[in-house]
Every structure is written in C-alpha cells, then in structure tokens.
Design a protein around this motif. Structure first.
Motif, PDB file in Angstrom:
ATOM      1  N   PRO A  10       0.772  -1.237   0.000  1.00 38.43           N
ATOM      2  CA  PRO A  10       0.000   0.000   0.000  1.00 38.43           C
ATOM      3  C   PRO A  10       0.807   1.293   0.000  1.00 38.43           C
ATOM      4  O   PRO A  10       0.241   2.359  -0.205  1.00 38.43           O
ATOM      5  CB  PRO A  10      -0.824  -0.105   1.292  1.00 38.43           C
ATOM      6  CG  PRO A  10       0.035  -0.922   2.195  1.00 38.43           C
ATOM      7  CD  PRO A  10       0.751  -1.900   1.301  1.00 38.43           C
ATOM      8  N   THR A  11       2.102   1.217   0.242  1.00 34.22           N
ATOM      9  CA  THR A  11       2.910   2.437   0.280  1.00 34.22           C
ATOM     10  C   THR A  11       2.910   3.094  -1.090  1.00 34.22           C
ATOM     11  O   THR A  11       3.380   2.512  -2.069  1.00 34.22           O
ATOM     12  CB  THR A  11       4.351   2.120   0.717  1.00 34.22           C
ATOM     13  OG1 THR A  11       4.336   1.641   2.065  1.00 34.22           O
ATOM     14  CG2 THR A  11       5.221   3.365   0.630  1.00 34.22           C
ATOM     15  N   ALA A  12       2.376   4.310  -1.165  1.00 32.88           N
ATOM     16  CA  ALA A  12       2.250   5.011  -2.440  1.00 32.88           C
ATOM     17  C   ALA A  12       1.706   6.413  -2.178  1.00 32.88           C
ATOM     18  O   ALA A  12       1.366   6.772  -1.053  1.00 32.88           O
ATOM     19  CB  ALA A  12       1.305   4.255  -3.390  1.00 32.88           C
ATOM     20  N   PHE A  13       1.602   7.169  -3.252  1.00 30.82           N
ATOM     21  CA  PHE A  13       0.991   8.505  -3.241  1.00 30.82           C
ATOM     22  C   PHE A  13      -0.411   8.344  -3.828  1.00 30.82           C
ATOM     23  O   PHE A  13      -0.563   7.833  -4.926  1.00 30.82           O
ATOM     24  CB  PHE A  13       1.855   9.446  -4.094  1.00 30.82           C
ATOM     25  CG  PHE A  13       1.505  10.904  -3.981  1.00 30.82           C
ATOM     26  CD1 PHE A  13       1.415  11.690  -5.111  1.00 30.82           C
ATOM     27  CD2 PHE A  13       1.297  11.493  -2.747  1.00 30.82           C
ATOM     28  CE1 PHE A  13       1.123  13.043  -5.021  1.00 30.82           C
ATOM     29  CE2 PHE A  13       1.007  12.841  -2.629  1.00 30.82           C
ATOM     30  CZ  PHE A  13       0.918  13.628  -3.783  1.00 30.82           C
ATOM     31  N   TYR A  14      -1.431   8.756  -3.061  1.00 35.38           N
ATOM     32  CA  TYR A  14      -2.816   8.568  -3.481  1.00 35.38           C
ATOM     33  C   TYR A  14      -3.422   9.908  -3.877  1.00 35.38           C
ATOM     34  O   TYR A  14      -3.367  10.888  -3.127  1.00 35.38           O
ATOM     35  CB  TYR A  14      -3.634   7.919  -2.354  1.00 35.38           C
ATOM     36  CG  TYR A  14      -3.245   6.476  -2.137  1.00 35.38           C
ATOM     37  CD1 TYR A  14      -2.208   6.144  -1.275  1.00 35.38           C
ATOM     38  CD2 TYR A  14      -3.898   5.447  -2.810  1.00 35.38           C
ATOM     39  CE1 TYR A  14      -1.823   4.818  -1.095  1.00 35.38           C
ATOM     40  CE2 TYR A  14      -3.527   4.121  -2.630  1.00 35.38           C
ATOM     41  CZ  TYR A  14      -2.492   3.820  -1.770  1.00 35.38           C
ATOM     42  OH  TYR A  14      -2.113   2.513  -1.599  1.00 35.38           O
ATOM     43  N   LEU A  15      -4.015   9.912  -5.035  1.00 36.44           N
ATOM     44  CA  LEU A  15      -4.590  11.134  -5.599  1.00 36.44           C
ATOM     45  C   LEU A  15      -6.072  10.971  -5.855  1.00 36.44           C
ATOM     46  O   LEU A  15      -6.510   9.965  -6.408  1.00 36.44           O
ATOM     47  CB  LEU A  15      -3.889  11.483  -6.906  1.00 36.44           C
ATOM     48  CG  LEU A  15      -2.459  11.994  -6.759  1.00 36.44           C
ATOM     49  CD1 LEU A  15      -1.686  11.809  -8.049  1.00 36.44           C
ATOM     50  CD2 LEU A  15      -2.470  13.456  -6.336  1.00 36.44           C
ATOM     51  N   CYS A  16      -6.816  11.974  -5.440  1.00 35.04           N
ATOM     52  CA  CYS A  16      -8.252  12.022  -5.675  1.00 35.04           C
ATOM     53  C   CYS A  16      -8.513  13.081  -6.743  1.00 35.04           C
ATOM     54  O   CYS A  16      -7.814  14.097  -6.808  1.00 35.04           O
ATOM     55  CB  CYS A  16      -8.965  12.380  -4.381  1.00 35.04           C
ATOM     56  SG  CYS A  16     -10.763  12.525  -4.520  1.00 35.04           S
ATOM     57  N   ALA A  17      -9.488  12.841  -7.588  1.00 40.06           N
ATOM     58  CA  ALA A  17      -9.839  13.789  -8.638  1.00 40.06           C
ATOM     59  C   ALA A  17     -11.346  13.861  -8.778  1.00 40.06           C
ATOM     60  O   ALA A  17     -12.072  12.951  -8.360  1.00 40.06           O
ATOM     61  CB  ALA A  17      -9.202  13.382  -9.962  1.00 40.06           C
ATOM     62  N   SER A  18     -11.796  14.944  -9.364  1.00 33.46           N
ATOM     63  CA  SER A  18     -13.232  15.062  -9.645  1.00 33.46           C
ATOM     64  C   SER A  18     -13.419  15.671 -11.028  1.00 33.46           C
ATOM     65  O   SER A  18     -12.510  16.300 -11.582  1.00 33.46           O
ATOM     66  CB  SER A  18     -13.935  15.898  -8.577  1.00 33.46           C
ATOM     67  OG  SER A  18     -13.557  17.261  -8.660  1.00 33.46           O
ATOM     68  N   ARG A  19     -14.593  15.458 -11.557  1.00 31.53           N
ATOM     69  CA  ARG A  19     -14.919  15.954 -12.898  1.00 31.53           C
ATOM     70  C   ARG A  19     -16.358  16.426 -12.914  1.00 31.53           C
ATOM     71  O   ARG A  19     -17.253  15.730 -12.430  1.00 31.53           O
ATOM     72  CB  ARG A  19     -14.714  14.850 -13.930  1.00 31.53           C
ATOM     73  CG  ARG A  19     -15.120  15.215 -15.336  1.00 31.53           C
ATOM     74  CD  ARG A  19     -14.875  14.053 -16.301  1.00 31.53           C
ATOM     75  NE  ARG A  19     -15.639  12.878 -15.931  1.00 31.53           N
ATOM     76  CZ  ARG A  19     -16.928  12.681 -16.236  1.00 31.53           C
ATOM     77  NH1 ARG A  19     -17.606  13.613 -16.879  1.00 31.53           N
ATOM     78  NH2 ARG A  19     -17.536  11.559 -15.870  1.00 31.53           N
ATOM     79  N   THR A  70     -12.125  16.623 -18.455  1.00 32.48           N
ATOM     80  CA  THR A  70     -10.980  16.995 -17.641  1.00 32.48           C
ATOM     81  C   THR A  70     -11.235  16.692 -16.173  1.00 32.48           C
ATOM     82  O   THR A  70     -12.274  17.078 -15.615  1.00 32.48           O
ATOM     83  CB  THR A  70     -10.656  18.482 -17.808  1.00 32.48           C
ATOM     84  OG1 THR A  70     -10.380  18.739 -19.186  1.00 32.48           O
ATOM     85  CG2 THR A  70      -9.459  18.881 -16.963  1.00 32.48           C
ATOM     86  N   GLN A  71     -10.295  16.028 -15.549  1.00 32.31           N
ATOM     87  CA  GLN A  71     -10.354  15.754 -14.122  1.00 32.31           C
ATOM     88  C   GLN A  71      -9.433  16.728 -13.405  1.00 32.31           C
ATOM     89  O   GLN A  71      -8.344  17.036 -13.888  1.00 32.31           O
ATOM     90  CB  GLN A  71      -9.928  14.315 -13.837  1.00 32.31           C
ATOM     91  CG  GLN A  71     -10.875  13.287 -14.435  1.00 32.31           C
ATOM     92  CD  GLN A  71     -10.405  11.871 -14.229  1.00 32.31           C
ATOM     93  OE1 GLN A  71      -9.585  11.581 -13.344  1.00 32.31           O
ATOM     94  NE2 GLN A  71     -10.913  10.950 -15.020  1.00 32.31           N
TER      95      GLN A  71
END
Lengths: 113, 113
Positions: free
Chosen positions: A85-94, A101-102
């Motif tokens: 699970p070690t990572a960079f997590y990104l949330c986006a919306s559209r 485009t997000q």
C-alpha cells in the motif's frame, strides 16, 4: 475557496491495519476518482464514482474499498488485504462543464511501517 | 493492451529555450487529450486539452499538437522558466464506455539556469 481537499497529507500505517483517506470537493462535481501513483510512474485508477451511491472498480481495486454517500465526499479505505500500500494517493473530480478533464487534489502519501 | 506512452522519460533544457514533450497513444477510440503538470509532492495540474477533431491548440506559452495519423501528441512550452520544472503527463479519454482517463508514465522536465 473552491477545490478538492485530501487529508491527511501524510499517513503512516502499521501492517494489518485499515486506513481511510479523505477526499472532499466543493465544486459540485458529479464524478470522483481515486488513483495510486508509485515513484517514477503514472497514475493507476483504483475506483471511480460517476454519481452518488454508485461506484465502479478501476484497474487496481483489489485491497481497496470506497463509498459515495454524499456528492462532495469519496473516501478511500486501504485494507490489510492490499499487499503493497505504500504510495501517493490522488483524488480527482470531474464536472459536466469540464466534460472530460479531471481536477486533482493535493494527494496523500501513505507509508506502511 | 492499448495505452498512452511517452518517447522520453527525461528532458533537460536551458532556461529561455523552447521544450517539446512527446506522447504516443495507441487507442483509436480516444476523442480527447489532456496535458497535466505535476510538481514534486503535489497533485497534477491541468495545463491544456485538445479534442480529436483538432490538430493544434494554443494556450499561454504552451501549444498542444495532435497528429492522429501517427497517433502522436506533443506539448510545446515556449521560453521555459525555472517554474516549468516538473513531470508532465499526457492523458487520453477513451470514448467507449465510462468516462475514464488513461495516463502515460510522464516526462520529467528539468530547466537548467
């Protein structure tokens, strides 16, 4: 300010623990997305939701779960079943106005100790 | 499988020079393309987009070119500045099914003084 917020910015987890990452938007966007980014790599889609109370698995959904009870919120839970699970997590919306485009939040860096 | 990719993973240019970042795509059903800029530790930031019925679009100091014949996308940045140093991603929207973006691996652009 209008935008997408993610919290916390940094998160540390012990092996075997579930953790939940927050994503909130006040842009009135219908669709929301979660991505994972590993060092030196692109974004991989975990889950996405095109409307409240509905969501679909992305390309790497195993070990993750989401909910979409409110339009402005799309929390991601990283479960103990996620082996790396070690990572960079990104949330986006559209939104409908932006068509495809997000727009991204600032990200949460998760580290498993 | 079909994917978005980049010709060069890293690119170094002198401050003030123009830079060109390339992206190859293989999905003929893609109808929309986006360039994002990601600075270290931050979420991707929208730069410019282009529809598949266009071959060129200009923004402030940036130009995106689309060549559908060879399935190639490029981002030109004019008169580069230190603040342009970042990783640049191209993304394609596949028009079939749900609205999802497929991201390339990214190109790291370094501006030398």
């Amino acid at each position: 300010d209008g935008g997408i917020t993610q919290s916390p910015k940094y998160l540390f987890r012990k092996e075997g623990q579930n953790v939940t990452l927050s994503c909130e938007q006040n842009l009135n966007h219908d669709a929301m997305y979660w991505y994972r980014q590993d060092p030196g790599q692109g974004l991989r889609l975990i889950y996405y939701s095109q409307i409240v109370n509905d969501f679909q698995k992305g390309d790497i959904a195993e070990g993750y779960s989401v909910s979409r009870e409110k339009k402005e919120s799309f929390p991601l839970t990283v479960t103990s079943a996620q082996k790396n699970p070690t990572a960079f997590y990104l949330c986006a919306s559209r939104g409908q106005a932006s068509q495809y485009t997000q727009y991204f939040g600032p990200g949460t860096r998760l580290t498993v100790l | 499988g079909e994917s978005v990719g980049l010709h060069l993973p890293t690119l170094s240019v002198q401050e003030g020079d123009n830079s060109i970042i390339n992206c190859a795509y293989s999905n003929s059903a893609s109808d929309y393309f986006i360039w994002y800029k990601q600075e270290s530790g931050k979420g991707p930031q929208f730069i410019i987009d282009i529809r598949s019925n266009m071959d060129k679009r200009q923004g402030q100091r940036v130009t995106v070119l689309l060549n559908k014949t060879v399935k190639h996308l490029s981002l030109q940045i004019a008169a580069t500045q230190p603040g342009d140093s970042a990783v640049y991603f191209c993304a394609e929207n596949i028009s079939q099914g749900a609205q999802k973006l497929v991201f390339g691996q990214g190109t790291r652009l370094t501006i030398n003084p």
